[in-house]
Design a protein around this motif. Structure first.
Motif: not given
Length: 228
Positions: A120-137
């Protein structure tokens, strides 16, 4: 050799085999008896989950001392600035703990399967994709990190754990591999949670202003192991 199962866990599936009153469980997509998750993935997250019936292999993958890197593609709400990305990279104070440094970069929208239900997106708010690499969990760590940086997570897909990748698997599909413990990365001499001695960082984080094209999944149907 030990058996390792790579599963593309669908959205909404809870990481347990015992029945749950409101969610489907791993029993709905894993027909094999005697295998258990090596680590977890949130119910509202998708992507790679590793399972095995070998206790030593399960421990090796899940034990935080080994710090196997976990790669996530994350759709966030908002247009991240350099300060926000640097906050994620250097470590985020979440109150109960401070996250370790992460690798973070902007990526172009990857070619993924449609999520069910849709995001579900908000039409008035932009969005983008990130790649995140972590070594925890830690519990819901990536979602908490992006929220703290002012970038709420809309969709989260885990695409890799250590050397194992999701490539080619659609939601609910799995692939069977034979793995030898001696082939996995070794701990550093101190054995106290540093990067494995024979493993170099996957990459240096590129400049944040640049979007990086991600590899597309081919959606080749994975081989489903037969029940035993």
């Amino acid at each position: 050799m030990s058996q390792l199962i790579l599963l593309n866990k669908p959205y909404g599936v809870i990481c347990q085999f015992s029945e749950h009153p409101t969610h489907p469980t791993l029993k709905s997509c894993v027909p094999l008896p005697g295998v258990y998750p090596a680590g977890r993935l949130d119910t509202d997250s998708e992507g790679l989950l590793l399972l095995t019936g070998d206790g030593a292999l399960q421990h090796r993958i899940a034990d935080p001392r080994w710090k196997l890197p976990k790669t996530y593609w994350v759709r966030v709400e908002g247009e991240p600035g350099e300060e926000q990305l640097e906050m994620l990279r250097r470590g985020v104070d979440l109150g109960d703990f401070i996250t370790q440094p992460a690798e973070v970069r902007r990526i172009e929208e990857p070619e993924l399967w449609p999520r069910n239900p849709p995001v579900r997106f908000r039409k008035t708010v932009p969005d983008c994709w990130l790649e995140i690499i972590i070594s925890e969990g830690k519990n819901r760590q990536v979602r908490r990190m992006t929220a703290k940086a002012g970038l709420p997570t809309l969709r989260l897909v885990r695409v890799a754990i250590g050397p194992w990748r999701l490539d080619g698997l659609q939601p609910g599909e799995m692939r069977e591999l034979d793995v030898r413990l001696e082939d996995l990365p070794k701990l550093s001499p101190a054995g106290r949670g540093g990067r494995p001695a024979d493993r170099q960082p996957q990459r240096q984080a590129p400049q944040a202003a640049k979007s990086v094209k991600t590899p597309a999944f081919r959606f080749a149907r994975g081989k489903k192991p037969e029940s035993r």
